[in-house]
Motif scaffolding. Structure first.
Motif, PDB file in Angstrom:
ATOM      1  N   ARG A   1      11.186   2.032  37.330  1.00 49.20           N
ATOM      2  CA  ARG A   1      10.321   2.678  38.304  1.00 49.20           C
ATOM      3  C   ARG A   1       8.926   2.074  38.233  1.00 49.20           C
ATOM      4  N   GLY A   2       8.269   1.941  39.369  1.00 48.42           N
ATOM      5  CA  GLY A   2       6.910   1.415  39.394  1.00 48.42           C
ATOM      6  C   GLY A   2       5.944   2.348  38.695  1.00 48.42           C
ATOM      7  N   LYS A   3       4.931   1.796  38.060  1.00 47.59           N
ATOM      8  CA  LYS A   3       3.988   2.603  37.278  1.00 47.59           C
ATOM      9  C   LYS A   3       3.082   3.472  38.149  1.00 47.59           C
ATOM     10  N   GLN A   4       3.099   3.281  39.462  1.00 47.19           N
ATOM     11  CA  GLN A   4       2.282   4.135  40.318  1.00 47.19           C
ATOM     12  C   GLN A   4       2.966   5.470  40.589  1.00 47.19           C
ATOM     13  N   PHE A   5       4.256   5.600  40.232  1.00 48.74           N
ATOM     14  CA  PHE A   5       4.968   6.860  40.409  1.00 48.74           C
ATOM     15  C   PHE A   5       4.763   7.743  39.182  1.00 48.74           C
ATOM     16  N   VAL A   6       4.691   9.057  39.387  1.00 50.93           N
ATOM     17  CA  VAL A   6       4.234   9.957  38.330  1.00 50.93           C
ATOM     18  C   VAL A   6       5.102   9.906  37.080  1.00 50.93           C
ATOM     19  N   THR A   7       6.419   9.775  37.228  1.00 52.02           N
ATOM     20  CA  THR A   7       7.277   9.774  36.044  1.00 52.02           C
ATOM     21  C   THR A   7       7.005   8.568  35.159  1.00 52.02           C
ATOM     22  N   ARG A   8       6.868   7.408  35.779  1.00 55.51           N
ATOM     23  CA  ARG A   8       6.607   6.195  35.007  1.00 55.51           C
ATOM     24  C   ARG A   8       5.157   6.178  34.531  1.00 55.51           C
ATOM     25  N   LYS A   9       4.268   6.782  35.298  1.00 56.48           N
ATOM     26  CA  LYS A   9       2.882   6.902  34.838  1.00 56.48           C
ATOM     27  C   LYS A   9       2.836   7.695  33.546  1.00 56.48           C
ATOM     28  N   ILE A  10       3.673   8.739  33.458  1.00 53.73           N
ATOM     29  CA  ILE A  10       3.716   9.555  32.242  1.00 53.73           C
ATOM     30  C   ILE A  10       4.353   8.774  31.100  1.00 53.73           C
ATOM     31  N   SER A  11       5.526   8.180  31.323  1.00 50.59           N
ATOM     32  CA  SER A  11       6.228   7.496  30.220  1.00 50.59           C
ATOM     33  C   SER A  11       5.442   6.300  29.708  1.00 50.59           C
ATOM     34  N   SER A  12       4.836   5.535  30.605  1.00 48.09           N
ATOM     35  CA  SER A  12       4.046   4.384  30.154  1.00 48.09           C
ATOM     36  C   SER A  12       2.747   4.851  29.499  1.00 48.09           C
ATOM     37  N   GLY A  13       2.175   5.958  30.005  1.00 45.36           N
ATOM     38  CA  GLY A  13       0.976   6.499  29.392  1.00 45.36           C
ATOM     39  C   GLY A  13       1.230   6.993  27.983  1.00 45.36           C
ATOM     40  N   VAL A  14       2.366   7.648  27.786  1.00 41.60           N
ATOM     41  CA  VAL A  14       2.749   8.096  26.440  1.00 41.60           C
ATOM     42  C   VAL A  14       2.824   6.903  25.494  1.00 41.60           C
ATOM     43  N   ALA A  15       3.471   5.842  25.945  1.00 42.11           N
ATOM     44  CA  ALA A  15       3.619   4.652  25.099  1.00 42.11           C
ATOM     45  C   ALA A  15       2.267   4.054  24.745  1.00 42.11           C
ATOM     46  N   GLU A  16       1.360   3.991  25.705  1.00 46.05           N
ATOM     47  CA  GLU A  16       0.037   3.424  25.432  1.00 46.05           C
ATOM     48  C   GLU A  16      -0.760   4.312  24.479  1.00 46.05           C
ATOM     49  N   ILE A  17      -0.584   5.622  24.590  1.00 52.94           N
ATOM     50  CA  ILE A  17      -1.264   6.540  23.661  1.00 52.94           C
ATOM     51  C   ILE A  17      -0.715   6.353  22.252  1.00 52.94           C
ATOM     52  N   VAL A  18       0.600   6.268  22.116  1.00 52.22           N
ATOM     53  CA  VAL A  18       1.224   6.071  20.809  1.00 52.22           C
ATOM     54  C   VAL A  18       0.704   4.797  20.149  1.00 52.22           C
ATOM     55  N   HIS A  19       0.533   3.747  20.933  1.00 52.04           N
ATOM     56  CA  HIS A  19       0.115   2.454  20.380  1.00 52.04           C
ATOM     57  C   HIS A  19      -1.405   2.262  20.409  1.00 52.04           C
ATOM     58  N   GLY A  20      -2.129   3.366  20.643  1.00 48.56           N
ATOM     59  CA  GLY A  20      -3.582   3.313  20.550  1.00 48.56           C
ATOM     60  C   GLY A  20      -4.280   2.572  21.661  1.00 48.56           C
TER      61      GLY A  20
END
Length: 357
Positions: free
Chosen positions: A192-211
């Motif tokens: 899914r493209g990162k502009q869609f809310v579900t992928r925005k959440i999953s990719s955001g979680v990953a970026e938070i985990v990795h600082g």
């Protein structure tokens, strides 16, 4: 295992999430697959690079544009498909408010141009799948939504999809075409493209985990959607074109979840369970240390919001024998794991490190 089928298929929107999964399915079934792509100075084929690269590409790309009926005629004459899957669209709801005329031209008129090109070329024996959308129901007067639910679109994207929906029905009735609308509710995946809310959440979680970031900003946390896995839904698309007679069908899971719940599951899977504080614009999700990980930003509110969508897939199950295989929880975990790995590594291992850190 399905028997190999000696057919050809043309897929518009093949570079998108659904197009990539559908291309893989069709190839597995023995199809010769053509993918229509717009001419562009930049490449956006990463979802299908594994299908088009190498000495013997498995998918043949052909240039075409839903905004240009002459190019559609050329594509159809060159490929002579048995089946056409029209997945191409400007499909982001928020963007449709910013670019309503473009959205209407490509998403709505584009489907009509494709139907008319088939008619003009006397290719009315070609079977056509049109990607309709649950957004057509808007703030529906009944729940769950079925094939009989009145269409009440609340954004330019949905308006365009309603136009295409009725164009398909008109050409089916007027010219005897095997043309169907798949009324698909929200379907997601790691593609899914990162502009869609579900992928925005999953990719955001990953970026938070990795600082790489501290929090993510979202709009309406209470919005509820019937979310399924895109890999399951392309199976229903294919099955709809294998029936004895054409029929428009709702494809959905039959359960709905809020954006807030998607956040809860995604962050918990990464070892960052959330607690919610505040209300309205002040609502925010914090981790166990009290650090804000999710906050509301009015910028992401839509001018007209669709608050609740829930599909009734009873007819699809009865007529196609179709049922989703991936649950909501499995979908969220799949997306988070993929983004954890892509962002810097190791899926569940990264989540474990975060939970103990």
């Amino acid at each position: 295992m399905n028997p190999k089928i000696n057919k050809s298929a043309l897929v518009t929107g093949i570079t998108g999430q659904d197009g990539s999964y559908l291309a893989e399915l069709l190839l597995d079934r023995g199809y010769r697959v053509f993918g229509m792509v717009r001419r562009s100075s930049s490449s956006s084929t990463q979802r299908i690079d594994h299908l088009i690269q190498g000495d013997t590409p498995r998918v043949q790309l052909v240039p075409g544009d839903l905004a240009d009926i002459a190019s559609l005629r050329q594509v159809l004459e060159a490929t002579r498909p048995d089946e056409v899957y029209n997945l191409a669209a400007q499909s982001h709801v928020s963007v449709s408010f910013q670019m309503p005329i473009y959205t209407s031209d490509v998403t709505g008129m584009g489907a009509l141009r494709l139907l008319e090109a088939l008619r003009e070329l006397q290719m009315t024996d070609v079977r056509l799948y049109q990607a309709a959308s649950s957004e057509m129901f808007g703030n529906a007067t009944e729940s769950p939504q079925s094939e009989q639910t009145p269409l009440m679109p609340r954004n330019p994207y949905a308006v365009a999809k309603v136009f295409a929906f009725h164009a398909v029905r008109t050409y089916r009735e007027a010219y005897g075409m095997f043309a169907v609308n798949g009324i698909l509710f929200n379907h997601e995946s790691p593609r899914r493209g990162k502009q869609f809310v579900t992928r925005k959440i999953s990719s955001g979680v990953a970026e938070i985990v990795h600082g790489k970031r501290e929090s993510i900003a979202l709009g309406n946390l209470a919005a509820c959607r019937d979310w399924g896995y895109a890999g399951d839904y392309v199976e229903a698309m294919w099955q709809m074109l294998q029936q004895d007679s054409p029929s428009d069908l709702v494809v959905a899971t039959g359960e709905t979840h809020s954006v807030r719940e998607f956040c809860d599951r995604a962050f918990a899977h990464a070892g960052l369970p959330l607690q919610w504080r505040g209300e309205g614009l002040n609502e925010h999700g914090v981790d166990k240390r009290g650090v804000t990980r999710v906050h509301v930003d009015p910028e992401y509110f839509r001018p007209a919001e669709v608050n609740y969508l829930l599909g009734n897939p009873a007819r699809a199950k009865a007529e196609l024998g179709w049922a989703p295989q991936v649950s909501f929880g499995q979908l969220v975990e799949m997306m988070v794991d993929a983004d954890l790995a892509a962002t810097g590594g190791g899926g569940a291992q990264a989540a474990s490190r975060c939970a103990s850190g």
